[in-house]
Design a protein around this motif. Sequence first.
Motif, PDB file in Angstrom:
ATOM      1  N   THR A   1       0.872 -10.041  -2.241  1.00 26.90           N
ATOM      2  CA  THR A   1       0.899  -9.505  -1.073  1.00 26.90           C
ATOM      3  C   THR A   1      -0.390  -9.548  -0.198  1.00 26.90           C
ATOM      4  O   THR A   1      -0.478  -9.268   0.901  1.00 26.90           O
ATOM      5  CB  THR A   1       1.216  -7.828  -1.279  1.00 26.90           C
ATOM      6  OG1 THR A   1       2.306  -7.540  -2.042  1.00 26.90           O
ATOM      7  CG2 THR A   1       1.268  -7.096   0.060  1.00 26.90           C
TER       8      THR A   1
ATOM      9  N   TYR B   1      -1.977 -13.802   1.135  1.00 27.16           N
ATOM     10  CA  TYR B   1      -1.445 -14.388   2.348  1.00 27.16           C
ATOM     11  C   TYR B   1      -2.514 -13.664   3.502  1.00 27.16           C
ATOM     12  O   TYR B   1      -2.794 -14.505   4.331  1.00 27.16           O
ATOM     13  CB  TYR B   1      -0.077 -14.202   2.555  1.00 27.16           C
ATOM     14  CG  TYR B   1       0.273 -14.886   4.061  1.00 27.16           C
ATOM     15  CD1 TYR B   1       0.371 -16.141   4.235  1.00 27.16           C
ATOM     16  CD2 TYR B   1       0.434 -13.970   5.149  1.00 27.16           C
ATOM     17  CE1 TYR B   1       0.856 -16.856   5.195  1.00 27.16           C
ATOM     18  CE2 TYR B   1       0.861 -15.010   6.294  1.00 27.16           C
ATOM     19  CZ  TYR B   1       0.981 -16.278   6.675  1.00 27.16           C
ATOM     20  OH  TYR B   1       1.388 -16.453   7.717  1.00 27.16           O
TER      21      TYR B   1
ATOM     22  N   GLY C   1       4.221 -17.422   7.701  1.00 29.11           N
ATOM     23  CA  GLY C   1       4.406 -16.033   7.494  1.00 29.11           C
ATOM     24  C   GLY C   1       5.760 -15.388   7.553  1.00 29.11           C
ATOM     25  O   GLY C   1       5.975 -14.551   6.830  1.00 29.11           O
ATOM     26  N   LEU C   2       6.746 -15.890   8.053  1.00 29.98           N
ATOM     27  CA  LEU C   2       8.007 -15.440   8.055  1.00 29.98           C
ATOM     28  C   LEU C   2       8.755 -15.613   6.538  1.00 29.98           C
ATOM     29  O   LEU C   2       9.290 -14.774   6.156  1.00 29.98           O
ATOM     30  CB  LEU C   2       9.226 -16.326   8.984  1.00 29.98           C
ATOM     31  CG  LEU C   2       8.733 -16.220  10.438  1.00 29.98           C
ATOM     32  CD1 LEU C   2       9.406 -17.048  11.285  1.00 29.98           C
ATOM     33  CD2 LEU C   2       8.701 -14.599  10.915  1.00 29.98           C
TER      34      LEU C   2
ATOM     35  N   TRP D   1       6.612 -15.698   4.037  1.00 31.18           N
ATOM     36  CA  TRP D   1       5.952 -14.805   3.224  1.00 31.18           C
ATOM     37  C   TRP D   1       6.466 -13.428   3.023  1.00 31.18           C
ATOM     38  O   TRP D   1       6.809 -12.761   2.083  1.00 31.18           O
ATOM     39  CB  TRP D   1       4.671 -14.871   3.643  1.00 31.18           C
ATOM     40  CG  TRP D   1       3.644 -13.757   3.019  1.00 31.18           C
ATOM     41  CD1 TRP D   1       3.025 -13.751   1.572  1.00 31.18           C
ATOM     42  CD2 TRP D   1       3.406 -12.372   3.579  1.00 31.18           C
ATOM     43  NE1 TRP D   1       2.383 -12.689   1.384  1.00 31.18           N
ATOM     44  CE2 TRP D   1       2.660 -11.725   2.367  1.00 31.18           C
ATOM     45  CE3 TRP D   1       3.774 -11.618   4.555  1.00 31.18           C
ATOM     46  CZ2 TRP D   1       2.125 -10.485   2.754  1.00 31.18           C
ATOM     47  CZ3 TRP D   1       3.276 -10.451   4.886  1.00 31.18           C
ATOM     48  CH2 TRP D   1       2.374 -10.027   3.824  1.00 31.18           C
ATOM     49  N   VAL D   2       6.938 -12.914   4.336  1.00 31.88           N
ATOM     50  CA  VAL D   2       7.768 -11.562   4.551  1.00 31.88           C
ATOM     51  C   VAL D   2       9.142 -11.790   3.840  1.00 31.88           C
ATOM     52  O   VAL D   2       9.245 -10.673   3.035  1.00 31.88           O
ATOM     53  CB  VAL D   2       7.814 -11.378   5.973  1.00 31.88           C
ATOM     54  CG1 VAL D   2       8.911 -10.248   6.247  1.00 31.88           C
ATOM     55  CG2 VAL D   2       6.646 -11.210   6.906  1.00 31.88           C
TER      56      VAL D   2
ATOM     57  N   THR E   1       8.133 -11.741  -0.044  1.00 29.90           N
ATOM     58  CA  THR E   1       7.489 -10.455  -0.547  1.00 29.90           C
ATOM     59  C   THR E   1       8.698  -9.289  -0.600  1.00 29.90           C
ATOM     60  O   THR E   1       8.458  -8.704  -1.515  1.00 29.90           O
ATOM     61  CB  THR E   1       6.490  -9.996   0.622  1.00 29.90           C
ATOM     62  OG1 THR E   1       5.536 -10.803   1.006  1.00 29.90           O
ATOM     63  CG2 THR E   1       5.855  -8.816   0.526  1.00 29.90           C
ATOM     64  N   ALA E   2       9.596  -9.336   0.271  1.00 34.71           N
ATOM     65  CA  ALA E   2      10.665  -8.506   0.096  1.00 34.71           C
ATOM     66  C   ALA E   2      11.500  -8.689  -1.207  1.00 34.71           C
ATOM     67  O   ALA E   2      11.748  -7.804  -2.027  1.00 34.71           O
ATOM     68  CB  ALA E   2      11.775  -8.428   1.212  1.00 34.71           C
TER      69      ALA E   2
END
Length: 265
Positions: free
Chosen positions: A125, A128, A150-151, A153-154, A157-158
């Motif tokens: 978390t 990045y 980043g997309l 990564w999101v 991350t979820a």
Amino acid sequence: MIDYDDMNEVLGKEEKELAEEEARRQQKIADALSRDRPTDSGRPGVYSPVFGDTSEKPAENSDSTEDETWDESKYDIYMTIYESAKNKLDLKLESARKDYDGVDRRKQNEWTDLLGVIIGFLIHTGGYPVVYTLFATKNVITLVSFTFLGLFWVFYTAKFFLKLLTEFANYRIRCSARRFSPVIEENKILTYQKERDIALEKIRALKTNLDKLENFRSRIEKKSFLSESQCQAMRELGLLSFPESRYKEVRITAGDYFRYLLHRN
């Protein structure tokens, strides 16, 4: 964690070997008795007990001794049965104690695994954003590239968060000390408390049978006659078995855990 399949396989092999050894010893004893059986057992005042004999025998609860017919072969027969049954119970008792002693170790190992997931999530978390801040603003190309990254990564991350939530839910419900919970019963969850309870029940039952077996040994040492049914009772004490537990190490969802929290029965 203890490999219960390997443990059960070893115990099963040990019991099979003990059973085969006992069968060979019993056959030798039976052959010796058939050769030595007296022909004057009907003479008044003489009683010659033989396994399988249908003649009248002393009451099972009688403490009287049979000094006139006692010989060492009887002692050997009784002690063979006693030792075979005791060896089987000792093996099962050792296994049950390992199960009980291993609960805290398994709990600690699972907490360590959960802690590793928590640390991994925190690194993922926070990693990045730090990298993005340091490198993404250098120029337009890196900014666009890091934005697309980043997309992903999101998204991951979820997924990572759901994994963490599931691991936490499973660990916490395994730590439940409740004697009853609808969620636990519905999913047949093997909590640490239930693991201890199951192991303790086995230990108590095995010790009870060992105590009964010691009562038989005491009678043998006093050279008391044992009937065929009493000898069979000694054998059966060593055959104590336990049904498979209905509780399993199942996985639950975070939703199941929230339902568990809502039912504070």
